[in-house]
Design an enzyme around this catalytic site. Structure first.
Site, PDB file in Angstrom:
ATOM      1  NE  ARG A 188     -18.361  -3.505  -6.699  1.00  0.00           N
ATOM      2  CZ  ARG A 188     -19.004  -2.772  -7.597  1.00  0.00           C
ATOM      3  NH1 ARG A 188     -18.318  -2.016  -8.442  1.00  0.00           N
ATOM      4  NH2 ARG A 188     -20.328  -2.775  -7.670  1.00  0.00           N
ATOM      5  CE1 TYR A 235      -3.548  -5.037  13.495  1.00  0.00           C
ATOM      6  CE2 TYR A 235      -5.614  -5.086  12.284  1.00  0.00           C
ATOM      7  CZ  TYR A 235      -4.331  -4.607  12.438  1.00  0.00           C
ATOM      8  OH  TYR A 235      -3.824  -3.700  11.544  1.00  0.00           O
ATOM      9  CG  ASP A 252      -8.029 -13.477  12.406  1.00  0.00           C
ATOM     10  OD1 ASP A 252      -7.130 -14.156  11.862  1.00  0.00           O
ATOM     11  OD2 ASP A 252      -8.076 -12.233  12.333  1.00  0.00           O
ATOM     12  CE  LYS A 298      -0.305  -9.239   9.196  1.00  0.00           C
ATOM     13  NZ  LYS A 298      -1.566  -8.755   8.628  1.00  0.00           N
TER      14      LYS A 298
END
Length: 541
Positions: free
Chosen positions: A206, A259, A332, A357
């Protein structure tokens, strides 16, 4: 990202460490490169650290280097990240800890007699390895950087974090996938050395993975960032960033067009932590100034371009305004990509992407990333290590592979997007087109200043109602009806149905989401094929 070298886990691998050691031996960023051969802190005793030209270090005590002569001489992919670790003292007679002495003994027994070998460090320190007969390695600190031979982003997408070396020793051209959940220590003394910050290593999956580190460094090179942290999704990155950087009771500013899931988190989850928000139009600089004057704003968080109307924020201006008031700016840049827009160079403190994306680009992996100064990214990384959302190394490999063609894909999508936006704007059955590359776009001049291309996503309104728009979408033969964008395959959706169908029409309209709105993500198919498909679908309505 200030990640130090770490130990060899297998004979064919060496791994970098978790970066969040306070006072641990670590390498600092120099220019666009990853490390300088300078330790960030002394670790006590009589240890002395020098600049690259005279720096002498020893292999990490919790691993012994086990490389063949061929591997040691095949150094194009072996850098400082594979061979540098701190030496230290615990008042032993030779000024070294027992663990370090044991490594020296192993090196001596190996009887490695090597001529000087030039190593190219990851990312910017050229060093010469010289055996001194005692297992020590001395480095000649000549400095190079990617900029010396990679002059374009297109080359960086292919070679950054790999061509000058990576934390995995291999003859392979491609970066291997390190599938492990944890990293072992050979003996308890090595673990104690690690815990007491005398050595550096990966510890648990992690907290870091060598495959993932290559991806993070590649993105940093594109963004011009000191550090990048990669996570399991774009929303994971957004939510952890907001929680890490905005204090309880703090205030943020965001924009109307964004978004929807980000808006939901800001409106429903942040208030539970006492965090409030001011929502402004992306171009309303006056509203931003008012919010900064009336509130103790911690962060301005916005997309640019925005989803789905592709509005653009003046990154340079808002950064100047926010910084005067002590507020951070996070952009963003998912719709822009690191190729079309350099948010950090324009003044933003952080840039975030849904790497799902354009960056990954093949509709086959989920990921999110945050890039910026090491100090800020480390704050986000520390919370990320607590909350999880770790990217699988196989997914990291897919993104690294996808990025090899990022510049080619984005060039094609920029071209197709602009051509299709112009075609749609001129068509009598299209009511309105939203694309920053068009002169009709409200921020077209701004977009031309701060972007080098406008992307492959075009939003537009059909001259008709919901059913007419559905008929248009269903008549298309090339694109898939799906969420997401930025991949090789073209994708189309009606936001009113795909993202807002749970809201009544009147509620959707508050966000500007009309029933006739279409968001079309143009892929890398031939533009003429896409043009013919769109025209025949328009003819069908």
């Amino acid at each position: 990202m200030a990640v130090s070298t770490c130990p060899t886990v297998f004979s064919s691998f060496e791994c970098r460490s978790d970066p969040d050691f306070n006072g641990a031996p670590r390498f600092e960023k120099l220019g666009q490169g990853r490390f300088t051969a300078r330790l960030n802190a002394a670790v006590g005793g009589t240890a002395t650290f020098h600049d690259p030209s005279s720096f002498i270090s020893r292999f990490p005590p919790n691993f012994r280097r086990q490389l063949s002569t061929k591997a040691r001489r095949n150094c194009s992919n072996i850098g400082v990240a594979q061979i540098v670790a701190a030496s230290w003292s615990n008042n032993s007679s030779d000024g070294r800890a027992p663990a370090a002495s044991s490594v020296d003994s192993a090196a001596t027994s190996a009887s490695l007699s090597l001529a000087p070998v030039e190593l190219v460090a990851d990312d910017d320190v050229i060093v010469k390895e010289v055996s001194d007969g005692n297992g020590a390695v001395q480095f000649d600190g000549s400095v190079a950087s990617y900029s010396s031979f990679l002059t374009s982003d297109g080359s960086k997408t292919i070679h950054a974090a790999e061509r000058l070396g990576r934390g995995i020793v291999t003859d392979a051209i491609t970066t291997p996938v390190v599938n492990t959940s944890a990293y072992f220590f050979k003996k308890t003394a090595d673990l104690i050395d690690f815990k007491e910050k005398r050595s550096v290593s990966f510890e648990y999956g992690r907290y870091g993975n060598p495959t993932t580190v290559v991806l993070e460094e590649k993105i940093s090179a594109l963004e011009g960032a000191e550090s990048t942290v990669i996570m399991a999704s774009g929303m994971c990155a957004s939510t952890i960033l907001l929680m890490a950087l905005v204090p309880a009771g703090g205030h943020i500013v965001t924009t109307t067009d964004c978004y929807r899931k980000t808006r939901i988190f800001i409106e429903t989850m942040l208030p539970k932590m006492g965090i409030t928000a001011t929502v402004i139009d992306p171009a309303d600089v006056g509203a931003l100034e008012t919010a900064l004057d009336q509130n103790n704003v911690s962060l301005f968080f916005t997309e640019s371009p925005t989803n789905p109307f592709l509005r653009c924020v003046d990154i340079k201006l808002v950064s100047e305004l926010c910084h005067r008031k002590g507020a951070l700016v996070c952009i963003d840049g998912t719709f822009a990509t690191p190729l079309n827009q350099k948010a950090l160079a324009l003044g933003a403190d952080l840039v975030i992407h849904s790497a799902t994306k354009y960056i990954a680009g093949h509709n086959d992996v989920l990921a999110g990333c945050i890039s910026g100064p090491e100090k800020l990214v480390t704050q986000v990384r520390n919370l990320h290590h607590v909350l999880g959302g770790t990217l699988n190394p196989n997914a990291a490999y897919l993104i690294i592979r996808g990025m090899k063609t990022l510049h080619l894909r984005v060039q094609q999508q920029n071209s197709t997007g602009l051509r299709m936006a112009e075609l749609l704007e001129a068509h009598p059955k299209v009511k309105r087109v939203y694309y920053p590359g068009l002169s009709s776009h409200p921020e077209h001049e701004l977009a031309k200043r701060q972007m080098t291309g406008f992307g492959g996503v075009v939003s537009f309104e059909i001259d008709g109602d919901l059913k007419t728009t559905i008929k248009f979408v269903d008549s298309l033969k090339i694109p898939y009806i799906a969420p997401s964008f930025g991949g090789c395959e073209s994708i189309v959706d009606q936001p009113a149905i795909m993202s807002y169908w749970d809201l009544p029409q009147a509620e959707r309209a508050k966000y500007g989401i009309q029933d006739n709105l279409v968001r079309f993500s143009f892929g890398v198919e031939d533009c003429e094929d896409l043009k013919a498909d769109v025209l025949q679908a328009l003819d069908a309505i």
